[in-house]
Design a protein around this motif. Structure first.
Motif, PDB file in Angstrom:
ATOM      1  N   SER A  26       5.285 -14.128 -22.258  1.00  0.00           N
ATOM      2  CA  SER A  26       6.968 -15.099 -22.056  1.00  0.00           C
ATOM      3  C   SER A  26       6.910 -15.030 -20.160  1.00  0.00           C
ATOM      4  O   SER A  26       7.709 -15.511 -19.680  1.00  0.00           O
ATOM      5  CB  SER A  26       8.019 -14.538 -22.457  1.00  0.00           C
ATOM      6  OG  SER A  26       8.176 -13.080 -22.637  1.00  0.00           O
ATOM      7  N   ASP A  27       6.760 -14.775 -19.262  1.00  0.00           N
ATOM      8  CA  ASP A  27       6.998 -14.204 -18.343  1.00  0.00           C
ATOM      9  C   ASP A  27       5.353 -13.814 -16.916  1.00  0.00           C
ATOM     10  O   ASP A  27       4.210 -13.463 -17.913  1.00  0.00           O
ATOM     11  CB  ASP A  27       7.484 -13.019 -18.381  1.00  0.00           C
ATOM     12  CG  ASP A  27       8.707 -12.765 -16.212  1.00  0.00           C
ATOM     13  OD1 ASP A  27       9.371 -13.681 -15.952  1.00  0.00           O
ATOM     14  OD2 ASP A  27       8.332 -12.203 -16.108  1.00  0.00           O
ATOM     15  N   VAL A  28       5.599 -14.595 -16.190  1.00  0.00           N
ATOM     16  CA  VAL A  28       4.346 -14.481 -14.844  1.00  0.00           C
ATOM     17  C   VAL A  28       5.209 -13.692 -13.544  1.00  0.00           C
ATOM     18  O   VAL A  28       6.422 -14.239 -13.433  1.00  0.00           O
ATOM     19  CB  VAL A  28       3.771 -14.804 -15.004  1.00  0.00           C
ATOM     20  CG1 VAL A  28       2.666 -14.716 -14.234  1.00  0.00           C
ATOM     21  CG2 VAL A  28       3.396 -16.230 -15.807  1.00  0.00           C
ATOM     22  N   GLU A  29       4.246 -12.887 -12.934  1.00  0.00           N
ATOM     23  CA  GLU A  29       5.078 -12.476 -11.724  1.00  0.00           C
ATOM     24  C   GLU A  29       3.625 -11.860 -10.926  1.00  0.00           C
ATOM     25  O   GLU A  29       2.427 -11.720 -10.980  1.00  0.00           O
ATOM     26  CB  GLU A  29       5.604 -10.444 -11.979  1.00  0.00           C
ATOM     27  CG  GLU A  29       6.612 -10.075 -11.384  1.00  0.00           C
ATOM     28  CD  GLU A  29       6.757  -9.004 -12.340  1.00  0.00           C
ATOM     29  OE1 GLU A  29       6.706  -7.312 -11.025  1.00  0.00           O
ATOM     30  OE2 GLU A  29       7.243  -8.543 -12.875  1.00  0.00           O
ATOM     31  N   VAL A  30       3.938 -12.912  -9.908  1.00  0.00           N
ATOM     32  CA  VAL A  30       3.274 -12.315  -8.701  1.00  0.00           C
ATOM     33  C   VAL A  30       3.694 -12.194  -7.285  1.00  0.00           C
ATOM     34  O   VAL A  30       4.183 -12.000  -7.485  1.00  0.00           O
ATOM     35  CB  VAL A  30       2.653 -14.265  -8.298  1.00  0.00           C
ATOM     36  CG1 VAL A  30       1.537 -13.652  -7.705  1.00  0.00           C
ATOM     37  CG2 VAL A  30       1.955 -14.915  -9.412  1.00  0.00           C
ATOM     38  N   THR A  31       2.820 -10.935  -7.472  1.00  0.00           N
ATOM     39  CA  THR A  31       2.684 -10.836  -5.378  1.00  0.00           C
ATOM     40  C   THR A  31       1.683 -10.646  -5.419  1.00  0.00           C
ATOM     41  O   THR A  31       0.088 -10.017  -5.502  1.00  0.00           O
ATOM     42  CB  THR A  31       3.085  -8.745  -6.524  1.00  0.00           C
ATOM     43  OG1 THR A  31       4.035  -8.716  -7.324  1.00  0.00           O
ATOM     44  CG2 THR A  31       3.257  -8.264  -5.358  1.00  0.00           C
ATOM     45  N   TYR A  32       2.337 -11.665  -4.123  1.00  0.00           N
ATOM     46  CA  TYR A  32       1.009 -11.294  -2.672  1.00  0.00           C
ATOM     47  C   TYR A  32       1.363 -10.340  -1.358  1.00  0.00           C
ATOM     48  O   TYR A  32       2.175 -10.184  -1.271  1.00  0.00           O
ATOM     49  CB  TYR A  32       1.351 -12.542  -1.516  1.00  0.00           C
ATOM     50  CG  TYR A  32       1.161 -14.181  -2.678  1.00  0.00           C
ATOM     51  CD1 TYR A  32      -0.315 -14.760  -2.756  1.00  0.00           C
ATOM     52  CD2 TYR A  32       1.987 -14.293  -3.129  1.00  0.00           C
ATOM     53  CE1 TYR A  32      -0.035 -16.179  -3.300  1.00  0.00           C
ATOM     54  CE2 TYR A  32       2.189 -15.226  -4.425  1.00  0.00           C
ATOM     55  CZ  TYR A  32       0.800 -16.180  -4.361  1.00  0.00           C
ATOM     56  OH  TYR A  32       0.513 -17.303  -4.856  1.00  0.00           O
ATOM     57  N   ARG A  33      -0.135  -9.537  -1.062  1.00  0.00           N
ATOM     58  CA  ARG A  33      -0.062  -8.412  -0.152  1.00  0.00           C
ATOM     59  C   ARG A  33      -0.598  -9.635   0.858  1.00  0.00           C
ATOM     60  O   ARG A  33      -1.930  -9.636   0.292  1.00  0.00           O
ATOM     61  CB  ARG A  33      -0.231  -7.674  -0.481  1.00  0.00           C
ATOM     62  CG  ARG A  33       0.158  -6.555  -1.824  1.00  0.00           C
ATOM     63  CD  ARG A  33      -0.269  -5.672  -2.828  1.00  0.00           C
ATOM     64  NE  ARG A  33       0.747  -5.161  -3.494  1.00  0.00           N
ATOM     65  CZ  ARG A  33       1.289  -5.127  -3.763  1.00  0.00           C
ATOM     66  NH1 ARG A  33       1.955  -4.263  -2.772  1.00  0.00           N
ATOM     67  NH2 ARG A  33       2.448  -4.526  -5.269  1.00  0.00           N
ATOM     68  N   GLY A  34      -0.395  -8.505   1.785  1.00  0.00           N
ATOM     69  CA  GLY A  34      -0.967  -8.841   3.552  1.00  0.00           C
ATOM     70  C   GLY A  34      -0.313  -8.183   4.608  1.00  0.00           C
ATOM     71  O   GLY A  34       0.058  -6.739   4.198  1.00  0.00           O
ATOM     72  N   VAL A  35      -0.271  -8.613   5.861  1.00  0.00           N
ATOM     73  CA  VAL A  35      -0.309  -8.117   7.291  1.00  0.00           C
ATOM     74  C   VAL A  35       1.224  -8.668   7.313  1.00  0.00           C
ATOM     75  O   VAL A  35       0.383  -9.760   7.298  1.00  0.00           O
ATOM     76  CB  VAL A  35      -1.138  -7.059   8.084  1.00  0.00           C
ATOM     77  CG1 VAL A  35      -0.035  -6.975   9.036  1.00  0.00           C
ATOM     78  CG2 VAL A  35      -2.150  -6.752   7.165  1.00  0.00           C
ATOM     79  N   CYS A  36       2.611  -8.522   8.181  1.00  0.00           N
ATOM     80  CA  CYS A  36       3.474  -9.537   8.771  1.00  0.00           C
ATOM     81  C   CYS A  36       3.019  -9.453  10.195  1.00  0.00           C
ATOM     82  O   CYS A  36       1.656  -8.818  10.742  1.00  0.00           O
ATOM     83  CB  CYS A  36       4.795  -8.219   8.416  1.00  0.00           C
ATOM     84  SG  CYS A  36       5.432  -6.992   9.149  1.00  0.00           S
ATOM     85  N   PRO A  37       3.532 -10.415  10.909  1.00  0.00           N
ATOM     86  CA  PRO A  37       3.706 -11.048  12.018  1.00  0.00           C
ATOM     87  C   PRO A  37       3.903  -9.461  13.012  1.00  0.00           C
ATOM     88  O   PRO A  37       2.847  -9.009  13.674  1.00  0.00           O
ATOM     89  CB  PRO A  37       4.527 -12.408  12.780  1.00  0.00           C
ATOM     90  CG  PRO A  37       4.707 -12.184  11.173  1.00  0.00           C
ATOM     91  CD  PRO A  37       4.321 -11.729   9.818  1.00  0.00           C
ATOM     92  N   ASN A  38       4.922  -9.284  12.642  1.00  0.00           N
ATOM     93  CA  ASN A  38       4.845  -8.164  13.635  1.00  0.00           C
ATOM     94  C   ASN A  38       4.289  -6.272  13.116  1.00  0.00           C
ATOM     95  O   ASN A  38       3.427  -5.890  14.190  1.00  0.00           O
ATOM     96  CB  ASN A  38       6.243  -7.132  12.615  1.00  0.00           C
ATOM     97  CG  ASN A  38       7.589  -7.647  13.877  1.00  0.00           C
ATOM     98  OD1 ASN A  38       7.409  -7.857  14.538  1.00  0.00           O
ATOM     99  ND2 ASN A  38       8.554  -6.715  13.036  1.00  0.00           N
TER     100      ASN A  38
ATOM    101  N   VAL B 269       4.472  -9.240   0.223  1.00  0.00           N
ATOM    102  CA  VAL B 269       4.773  -7.689   1.003  1.00  0.00           C
ATOM    103  C   VAL B 269       3.833  -7.724   1.862  1.00  0.00           C
ATOM    104  O   VAL B 269       2.870  -7.779   1.512  1.00  0.00           O
ATOM    105  CB  VAL B 269       4.671  -7.164  -0.755  1.00  0.00           C
ATOM    106  CG1 VAL B 269       4.769  -5.462   0.134  1.00  0.00           C
ATOM    107  CG2 VAL B 269       5.645  -7.114  -1.865  1.00  0.00           C
ATOM    108  N   CYS B 270       4.172  -6.867   3.199  1.00  0.00           N
ATOM    109  CA  CYS B 270       3.469  -6.320   3.880  1.00  0.00           C
ATOM    110  C   CYS B 270       2.968  -5.144   3.325  1.00  0.00           C
ATOM    111  O   CYS B 270       3.844  -4.366   3.088  1.00  0.00           O
ATOM    112  CB  CYS B 270       4.354  -6.289   5.593  1.00  0.00           C
ATOM    113  SG  CYS B 270       3.356  -5.278   6.669  1.00  0.00           S
ATOM    114  N   ALA B 271       1.923  -4.700   3.739  1.00  0.00           N
ATOM    115  CA  ALA B 271       1.038  -3.633   2.847  1.00  0.00           C
ATOM    116  C   ALA B 271       1.759  -2.863   4.184  1.00  0.00           C
ATOM    117  O   ALA B 271       1.362  -0.985   3.528  1.00  0.00           O
ATOM    118  CB  ALA B 271      -0.115  -3.652   2.673  1.00  0.00           C
ATOM    119  N   GLN B 272       1.809  -2.237   5.449  1.00  0.00           N
ATOM    120  CA  GLN B 272       1.988  -1.722   6.115  1.00  0.00           C
ATOM    121  C   GLN B 272       3.391  -1.491   6.459  1.00  0.00           C
ATOM    122  O   GLN B 272       3.121   0.350   6.314  1.00  0.00           O
ATOM    123  CB  GLN B 272       1.798  -2.335   8.140  1.00  0.00           C
ATOM    124  CG  GLN B 272       0.174  -1.544   8.072  1.00  0.00           C
ATOM    125  CD  GLN B 272      -0.424  -2.113   9.230  1.00  0.00           C
ATOM    126  OE1 GLN B 272       0.194  -2.715  10.366  1.00  0.00           O
ATOM    127  NE2 GLN B 272      -1.748  -3.033   8.278  1.00  0.00           N
TER     128      GLN B 272
END
Ligand SMILES: [Mn+2]
Ligand SMILES: [Mn+2]
Ligand SMILES: [Zn+2]
Ligand SMILES: [Zn+2]
Lengths: 138, 138
Positions: free
Chosen positions: B122-134, B91-94
């Motif tokens: 029973s389940d794992v959810e991973v969310t990466y956060r950062g800034v997209c190229p745009n 996900v883009c934080a901006q």
DNA sequence: GGCTTGACTTGGACAAAGTCCAGGATAGGA
DNA sequence: TCCTATCCTGGACTTTGTCCAAGTCAAGCC
């Protein structure tokens, strides 16, 4: 958390009864309250505290980095005083209980460049879901 | 997604214009729309469709397992048609842009017993956060 | 094709979570 | 003690989502 209060004073915060109460309510381990839960507990200690102040104070604590906002719940945001030790969450799908967990390994390293789409990745959030012992035996 | 429509027909769904439109709106890769975004796009194709129907249809698709509900956003739930291939999110934080990602490794194995507090996980959810190229170049 | 009927849709009321603001109170320095 | 910038308050407002009574229509049957 009087060390929290110390740090806040150091940052130029005015020490009001309201802020002290919010800080008190957030003390402890595995604490992940919604804003309205914080408000309810704060009212028990300081009946005239308003919802707006609780929201404001929580927002300020978050932007100071003293409290984390977590959204394990699909309804309301939850506020987590454990901001100084990185951790993830284990959530009961039935009753919503939340525990802080410290998985081994580094999920960051598990995202290959080819899967980064040019993003600069800075953070990972892992949420484990399951059923807590209490709900399992019921 | 006419195969989606096929599956739904097979499950005894009445094929209404509203449901067809919602299914159309959800077609594609890296689609993670909020209910109101789905409604806005649906209205463009079928002006008289109501918000209630969009919410109902999304809810049904979720309980049939044809669509996932993701909460990368701290505001509204997002609806993800990519329900048949397990994946996580970047996900883009901006700007909030969301990409489907497939990390290597198994985060489930990274949670030691001592960190499970008696839960059945029973389940794992991973969310990466950062800034997209745009957003990075702006 | 026309009927019938239960499933589907609609608009609006309602609820929960959160934001915003004008006016009043007060912490803390002078 | 006094002053004032900061903080707090209650209430209005917004956003996201749920619920319901009444009307509509898809699809099976003739
Ligand atoms: Mn935590
Ligand atoms: Mn996805
Ligand atoms: Zn439980
Ligand atoms: Zn972006």
């Amino acid at each position: 958390m009087s060390d929290l209060l110390e740090r806040l004073r150091g940052r130029g915060w005015r020490m009001t009864a309201q802020r002290r109460v919010v800080a008190e309510v957030l003390a402890g381990d595995h604490v992940h309250l919604t804003a309205d839960e914080v408000h309810a507990r704060a009212v028990a200690k300081l009946p005239e505290i308003s919802r707006a102040t609780v929201y404001n104070t929580l927002g300020e604590l978050v932007s100071l980095g003293e409290v984390l906002e977590v959204s394990t719940d699909k309804r309301a945001k939850r506020y987590d005083p454990n901001a100084h030790r990185p951790h993830h969450h284990l959530v009961c799908a039935q009753c919503g209980a939340i525990r802080d967990v410290h998985p081994t390994g580094n999920p960051m390293a598990d995202l290959p460049d080819s899967e980064r789409f040019g993003f600069t990745v800075s953070d990972v959030e892992v949420t484990y879901r399951g059923v807590c012992p209490n709900c399992a035996k019921a």
